[in-house]
Design a protein around this motif. Structure first.
Motif, short mmCIF file in Angstrom:
data_model
loop_
_atom_site.label_atom_id
_atom_site.label_comp_id
_atom_site.label_asym_id
_atom_site.label_seq_id
_atom_site.Cartn_x
_atom_site.Cartn_y
_atom_site.Cartn_z
N LEU A 187 0.81 -1.23 0.00
CA LEU A 187 0.00 0.00 0.00
C LEU A 187 0.84 1.27 0.00
O LEU A 187 0.29 2.36 -0.14
CB LEU A 187 -0.92 0.02 1.23
N PHE A 188 2.15 1.14 0.14
CA PHE A 188 2.99 2.32 0.34
C PHE A 188 4.03 2.47 -0.77
O PHE A 188 4.79 1.54 -1.06
CB PHE A 188 3.70 2.25 1.69
N GLY A 189 4.03 3.66 -1.39
CA GLY A 189 5.00 3.97 -2.42
C GLY A 189 6.05 4.93 -1.91
O GLY A 189 5.81 5.73 -0.99
N ALA A 190 7.24 4.89 -2.53
CA ALA A 190 8.35 5.71 -2.06
C ALA A 190 8.08 7.21 -2.22
O ALA A 190 8.58 8.02 -1.44
CB ALA A 190 9.62 5.33 -2.81
N ALA A 191 7.30 7.59 -3.23
CA ALA A 191 7.03 9.01 -3.45
C ALA A 191 6.30 9.63 -2.26
O ALA A 191 6.66 10.71 -1.78
CB ALA A 191 6.22 9.20 -4.74
N ALA A 192 5.26 8.95 -1.77
CA ALA A 192 4.52 9.45 -0.61
C ALA A 192 5.36 9.35 0.65
O ALA A 192 5.35 10.25 1.50
CB ALA A 192 3.21 8.69 -0.44
N VAL A 193 6.10 8.26 0.78
CA VAL A 193 6.95 8.08 1.96
C VAL A 193 7.99 9.17 2.06
O VAL A 193 8.32 9.65 3.15
CB VAL A 193 7.61 6.68 1.93
N TYR A 194 8.53 9.59 0.92
CA TYR A 194 9.53 10.66 0.90
C TYR A 194 8.96 11.93 1.53
O TYR A 194 9.62 12.59 2.35
CB TYR A 194 9.96 10.93 -0.54
N LYS A 195 7.73 12.28 1.18
CA LYS A 195 7.10 13.48 1.74
C LYS A 195 6.78 13.31 3.22
O LYS A 195 6.92 14.24 4.01
CB LYS A 195 5.83 13.81 0.94
N LEU A 196 6.35 12.12 3.59
CA LEU A 196 6.07 11.85 5.00
C LEU A 196 7.36 11.85 5.82
O LEU A 196 7.37 12.27 6.99
CB LEU A 196 5.36 10.51 5.15
N ALA A 197 8.45 11.41 5.21
CA ALA A 197 9.74 11.41 5.91
C ALA A 197 10.21 12.83 6.19
O ALA A 197 10.79 13.12 7.24
CB ALA A 197 10.78 10.66 5.08
N ILE A 198 9.97 13.74 5.24
CA ILE A 198 10.32 15.15 5.46
C ILE A 198 9.55 15.69 6.66
O ILE A 198 10.11 16.38 7.53
CB ILE A 198 10.00 15.98 4.20
N ALA A 199 8.27 15.38 6.73
CA ALA A 199 7.45 15.83 7.86
C ALA A 199 7.95 15.22 9.17
O ALA A 199 7.97 15.89 10.21
CB ALA A 199 5.99 15.46 7.63
N SER A 200 8.38 13.96 9.11
CA SER A 200 8.89 13.31 10.32
C SER A 200 10.15 13.99 10.81
O SER A 200 10.34 14.18 12.02
CB SER A 200 9.17 11.83 10.02
N ARG A 201 11.04 14.38 9.89
CA ARG A 201 12.27 15.07 10.28
C ARG A 201 11.98 16.45 10.87
O ARG A 201 12.80 16.99 11.61
CB ARG A 201 13.20 15.22 9.06
N LYS A 202 10.82 17.00 10.56
CA LYS A 202 10.44 18.31 11.10
C LYS A 202 9.73 18.19 12.45
O LYS A 202 9.18 19.18 12.95
CB LYS A 202 9.53 19.02 10.09
N GLY A 203 9.73 16.99 13.02
CA GLY A 203 9.13 16.82 14.34
C GLY A 203 7.68 16.37 14.33
O GLY A 203 7.01 16.42 15.37
N LYS A 204 7.17 15.93 13.18
CA LYS A 204 5.77 15.50 13.09
C LYS A 204 5.65 13.98 13.09
O LYS A 204 4.78 13.41 12.44
CB LYS A 204 5.13 16.06 11.83
N GLY A 205 6.54 13.31 13.84
CA GLY A 205 6.57 11.84 13.83
C GLY A 205 5.26 11.20 14.23
O GLY A 205 4.81 10.23 13.61
#
Length: 374
Positions: free
Chosen positions: A268-286
């Protein structure tokens, strides 16, 4: 452009092994190189002889594609000269693609002409972690296909010192054959060392169209750790651009709980969406990222909606603005008072009343100021 890299990618471990043996002057296992690739009577012999043809066609096609791309970026006014140059470059790309397809077709003919060797399923041994994970639906589809149709691609194996064969690629096909009650399967026996075997197994799975990006991420991580490779080196080995590897490795930046969710529903998970979610995670939105990934897994959100969900700003309650106050003179509206944040607006029915109101406001404000000061 389709076709240019397919043969080398699909058979990367085998092709690299052949390259190394050619460079060291070794002949192919069992047979000398014939005068013409198509003169060989066995699949290994033809594969060895056709390798140079495929490599030349690959190089020609890649160079033609690069030339066309450069021309497209450098064209000026779009006049007759530009159009002619682009047309010529496009023709060279088409010719190169055709040459590569002919070489690949010849190789496939060589493989088809050579009777496949069979092996007992009981003689096949799997290496843990090498099997490609299929969803229940994908596995059932493969099994039913093999129930009703012959095996189009023999599995790849190599000889074990302890006896039998080590499976390089084809684990799910073997499992399906066992489910169907069969006792033997067609094999292609490869002469590869440990590293070549690992590469062949990994890249045969990596290049499968339906392989989830999470599986590719796990594979790249394992390969990089085993061989101590950086992103640029693993990209060169895989034959893909470094940015593609970087995209897949963005799974690294997700919270551990989020990765556990993805591992249970990886398709269900593609790298394109994960890349954007990873950016948010690095910004403290884990925590928000983990929640979004859980919503993807349960079908509550699509990947696109999940990214928006994480990026959405929290809604804050705005203070209620006071309502206007109407001062009446009998039944007639005498004045309307509109309060603001730091101001008050008064609106009168006539100019004379406004002038009188202004004087009254000034007097009242002066009295208020004096009282406040005291």
């Amino acid at each position: 452009m389709t076709g240019i890299r397919s043969m080398r990618e699909k058979n990367k471990g085998i092709m690299d092994a052949i390259d190394q043996r050619r460079a060291s002057g070794e002949a192919p296992v069992g047979k000398p190189v014939p005068g013409s690739p198509l003169e060989a009577r066995t699949a290994p012999g033809r594969m060895f002889g056709l390798q140079a043809t495929i490599q030349a066609a690959e190089t020609r096609a890649v160079n033609a594609e690069a030339e066309l791309a450069a021309l497209r970026q450098s064209v000026g006014t779009g006049g007759a000269d530009d159009s002619a140059a682009l047309a010529t470059a496009s023709t060279r790309v088409s010719e190169a693609e055709a040459a590569l397809k002919e070489a690949e077709k010849a190789l496939q003919v060589a493989l088809k002409d050579h009777p496949a060797r069979k092996a007992l399923l009981s003689d096949l041994h799997e290496v843990p972690g090498r099997r490609r994970v299929l969803s229940k639906e994908q596995y059932e589809e493969l099994r039913e296909n093999l129930r009703n149709n012959p095996l189009a691609n023999p599995i790849a194996v190599r000889t074990r010192e302890a006896g039998g064969f080590e499976v390089i690629a084809g684990h799910n096909r073997i499992s399906c054959y066992r489910d169907l009650g069969r006792t033997e399967i067609d094999i292609n026996q490869l002469d590869l060392d440990d590293d070549e075997t690992e590469r062949a197994a990994f890249y045969s799975n990596l290049l499968a169209p339906a392989l989830p990006d999470y599986e590719k991420y796990i594979g790249f991580k394992a390969r990089m750790a085993h061989k101590n490779l950086n992103q640029a080196q693993i990209a060169a080995e895989a034959g893909i651009v470094p940015s593609a590897v970087s995209l897949l490795l963005s799974f690294d930046d997700l919270p551990p709980d989020a990765l556990l969710v993805i591992a249970s529903a990886r398709e269900l998970f593609g790298a394109a969406a994960v890349y954007k979610l990873a950016i948010a995670s690095r910004k403290g939105k884990g925590e928000k990222v983990t929640e979004a990934i859980q919503k993807i897994a349960t079908g509550e959100l699509t990947q696109v909606a999940a990214v928006k969900f994480v990026d959405a700003r929290p809604v804050t309650d705005r203070p209620m603005r006071p309502k206007p106050v109407t001062i009446k003179q009998g039944a007639r509206k005498y004045c309307e008072i509109r309060p603001g944040t730091k101001n008050i607006r008064l609106e009168f029915a006539t100019q004379a009343e406004a002038d009188a109101g202004m004087a009254a406001v000034i007097a009242a404000m002066q009295q208020l100021a004096a009282t406040t000061r005291e």
